[in-house]
Design an enzyme around this catalytic site. Structure first.
Site, PDB file in Angstrom:
ATOM      1  N   GLU A 202      22.182  70.341 -11.699  1.00  0.00           N
ATOM      2  CA  GLU A 202      22.651  71.598 -11.088  1.00  0.00           C
ATOM      3  C   GLU A 202      24.040  71.442 -10.475  1.00  0.00           C
ATOM      4  O   GLU A 202      24.275  71.729  -9.293  1.00  0.00           O
ATOM      5  CB  GLU A 202      21.647  72.097 -10.047  1.00  0.00           C
ATOM      6  CG  GLU A 202      20.340  72.540 -10.691  1.00  0.00           C
ATOM      7  CD  GLU A 202      19.367  73.228  -9.747  1.00  0.00           C
ATOM      8  OE1 GLU A 202      19.502  73.057  -8.526  1.00  0.00           O
ATOM      9  OE2 GLU A 202      18.473  73.947 -10.222  1.00  0.00           O
ATOM     10  N   GLU A 391      14.014  72.874 -16.111  1.00  0.00           N
ATOM     11  CA  GLU A 391      13.233  73.165 -14.898  1.00  0.00           C
ATOM     12  C   GLU A 391      12.833  74.617 -14.955  1.00  0.00           C
ATOM     13  O   GLU A 391      13.664  75.482 -15.240  1.00  0.00           O
ATOM     14  CB  GLU A 391      14.065  72.967 -13.624  1.00  0.00           C
ATOM     15  CG  GLU A 391      14.263  71.552 -13.191  1.00  0.00           C
ATOM     16  CD  GLU A 391      14.977  71.453 -11.835  1.00  0.00           C
ATOM     17  OE1 GLU A 391      14.791  72.340 -10.975  1.00  0.00           O
ATOM     18  OE2 GLU A 391      15.708  70.475 -11.662  1.00  0.00           O
TER      19      GLU A 391
HETATM   20  C1  BG6 Z   1      16.213  72.906  -8.273  1.00  0.00           C
HETATM   21  C2  BG6 Z   1      16.326  71.425  -8.068  1.00  0.00           C
HETATM   22  O1  BG6 Z   1      17.245  73.491  -7.602  1.00  0.00           O
HETATM   23  O2  BG6 Z   1      15.103  73.576  -7.755  1.00  0.00           O
HETATM   24  C3  BG6 Z   1      15.027  70.720  -7.723  1.00  0.00           C
HETATM   25  O3  BG6 Z   1      16.926  70.806  -9.175  1.00  0.00           O
HETATM   26  C4  BG6 Z   1      14.208  71.588  -6.803  1.00  0.00           C
HETATM   27  O4  BG6 Z   1      15.326  69.469  -7.177  1.00  0.00           O
HETATM   28  C5  BG6 Z   1      13.880  72.891  -7.530  1.00  0.00           C
HETATM   29  O5  BG6 Z   1      13.034  70.984  -6.347  1.00  0.00           O
HETATM   30  C6  BG6 Z   1      12.970  73.811  -6.755  1.00  0.00           C
HETATM   31  O6  BG6 Z   1      13.468  74.009  -5.467  1.00  0.00           O
HETATM   32  P1  BG6 Z   1      12.557  73.791  -4.202  1.00  0.00           P
HETATM   33  O7  BG6 Z   1      13.484  73.992  -3.059  1.00  0.00           O
HETATM   34  O8  BG6 Z   1      11.493  74.813  -4.279  1.00  0.00           O
HETATM   35  O9  BG6 Z   1      12.041  72.412  -4.296  1.00  0.00           O
END
Ligand code: BG6
Length: 495
Positions: A202, A391
């Site tokens: 990211e 993701e």
């Molecule tokens: C992304 C990141 O921004 O979102 C992850 O790459 C992160 O590391 C994921 O865990 C979800 O965000 P959060 O704050 O719910 O863990």
């Protein structure tokens, strides 16, 4: 029956070292930011802890580059606080059990990150730490045992803390060389075990993030754009070296994939929206995919009085190290408007106004599978590179029933809708080659440090205070995903 996804499509899940491994001070690992960061909630920030120049303990709200500790202070782990990433979900000791469960789900790919501080504890050490190298070798071998392709993030928000403390982090050009050296070591070490590499997780957050704070001092923009220039260079140089080490390596960028919509059809909103795409998505993607800054870059720098330090040879280096695959995370969309609104919403590293056509998660993130299709189609059209969704997931509260089962139909529904959106994008011509769901096993939330914000298809018995047995337990989503992967057919998606 028609296959929904092409043969060879990579299905799996994703985690990051600092959110999963724990063992923060074992086997020679150095500290990273999250080791000095407390837990928070959706309403209260995480804190970064330190000892000031007079020896007094203190804390400052925020993490990463938003946490500015006082002049002369040193980051420190303090006795009075609980640090959720120290133990995380103990992937460091339980990876064999976890990878076996991933294999049972039918994974063909597993995305994880290497912790730079396990390999070079201070970032600039003369020699790599053998115990760190051995650990990841063993993890990758375990993946290969089950024919799971490792997809490796080289940096997932975890610069060794010494580099932050002593050099002020990525605004300092020296980090480019330290990162490239780290890459060279891991490329040599794992050249026969790993094919897919993502250089910076990211990467666009550094700039997108600033939008969340309204008025931001000019220096913050200066630091953010200079940081990005150094990370672009580091990424490009690493890719060039990587290809010399193994020409079969495939490199991806990694973009926080927010789909921006105009809040109204007012032409001013439509134009602002386009400018948000340029600043938050294309600025990084263009450099990493096309090898050059976009035509709008000068406007962005001028808007914030940024004077970028670009040295001779930098632009050539950027041209020589472009990516093979466009990879991104996707959780939500965001509405931007020039009009005043009281109905503001915040989400993953970005904020905007509420979209009346969408629902929102318990943490206030917009739920929008169509936004994923939109992102895939728009980006593919611009770069025409193979794409990976690396993701995607729903952070939600889970309840363990008396018999130990976890009925997370909300999560199944979320993934079903997003997988259908991907199928539609493929039908419309997008060359999508992989999908790794986020937090395939419950891990510590990056934003809030909570355990109760769960993404996994595998439940981990661990709470926000560090209490729990760490026992693993498949949720209903585990069995659902297993069926989808086994058949790769539309009918499986409907069940
Ligand atoms: C992304 C990141 O921004 O979102 C992850 O790459 C992160 O590391 C994921 O865990 C979800 O965000 P959060 O704050 O719910 O863990």
């Amino acid at each position: 029956m028609t296959k929904v996804f092409p043969d060879g499509f990579l299905w799996g899940g994703a985690i990051a070292a600092n959110q999963a491994e724990g063992a923060y001070n074992e086997d020679g690992r150095g500290l990273v930011q999250t080791d000095v960061t407390t837990g928070g909630t959706v309403d209260s920030p995480r804190y970064t802890t330190f000892i000031d120049k007079d020896g007094k303990p203190g804390k400052v709200g925020g993490m990463g580059h938003t946490a500015k500790i006082p002049e002369g202070a040193k980051f420190a782990v303090l006795d009075d606080y609980y640090y959720p990433n120290h133990k995380a979900v103990d992937f460091y000791h339980r990876y064999k059990e976890d990878i076996k469960l991933f294999a049972e789900m039918g994974y063909s790919v597993f995305r994880l990150s290497i912790s730079w501080a396990r390999i070079f504890p201070n970032g600039y050490d003369e020699k790599p730490n053998q115990a760190g190298l051995d650990f990841y070798r063993s993890v990758f071998e375990e993946c290969r045992k089950y024919n799971i392709e490792p997809l490796v993030s080289i940096w997932h928000f975890d610069t060794p803390l010494t580099l932050e403390q002593e050099l002020g982090c990525w605004a300092n050009r020296k980090l480019v060389d330290y990162y490239v050296r780290y890459c060279q070591v891991i490329f040599e070490e794992y050249k026969d075990l790993v094919k897919y590499w993502l250089t910076f997780n990211e990467i666009n957050n550094t700039i997108m993030f600033l939008d969340m704070f309204g008025e931001v001092p000019q220096e913050a923009y200066q630091e953010a754009y200079q940081t990005l220039h150094h990370q672009f260079l580091a990424s490009a140089k690493a890719i060039k070296i990587g290809r010399q080490i193994n020409p079969n390596f495939q490199f991806g960028n990694m973009i926080c994939g927010i789909t921006f919509y105009p809040g109204t059809c007012d032409p001013a909103d439509v134009l602002l929206n386009e400018h948000k795409w340029q600043q938050n998505i294309f600025y990084c993607s263009d450099v990493q995919a096309k090898g050059r800054y976009g035509s709008y870059a000068k406007r962005l720098w001028d808007e914030h009085g940024v004077v970028l330090d670009i040295e001779d040879g930098d632009l050539e280096a950027l041209r020589e190290g472009t990516i093979d695959i466009y990879t991104f995370s996707y959780y939500m969309t965001n509405n931007v408007t020039t009009h005043d609104s009281d109905d503001l919403v915040a989400g993953n590293f970005s904020a905007g106004v509420r979209n009346p056509y969408l629902t929102y998660s318990d943490w206030g993130w917009a739920l929008d599978p169509t936004g994923l299709q939109y992102f895939l189609e728009k980006i593919y059209d611009r770069y025409e590179l193979p794409m990976m969704v690396v993701e995607n997931g729903l952070g939600a509260f889970d309840t363990v029933e008396e018999d130990g089962s976890i009925h997370d139909d909300y999560r199944i529904d979320y993934h079903r809708q997003h997988i259908k959106a991907m199928a539609q994008a493929i039908a419309n011509g997008v060359d999508l080659i992989a999908y790794t769901t986020w937090g395939c096993i419950d891990i510590v939330s990056a934003g809030t440090g909570e355990m109760r914000k769960r993404y996994g298809f595998i439940y981990v018995d661990m709470d926000d205070q560090g209490q729990g047995t760490l026992e693993r337990r498949p949720k209903d989503s585990f069995y659902w995903y297993q069926k989808v992967l086994a058949s790769n057919e539309q009918s499986a998606l409907e069940e």
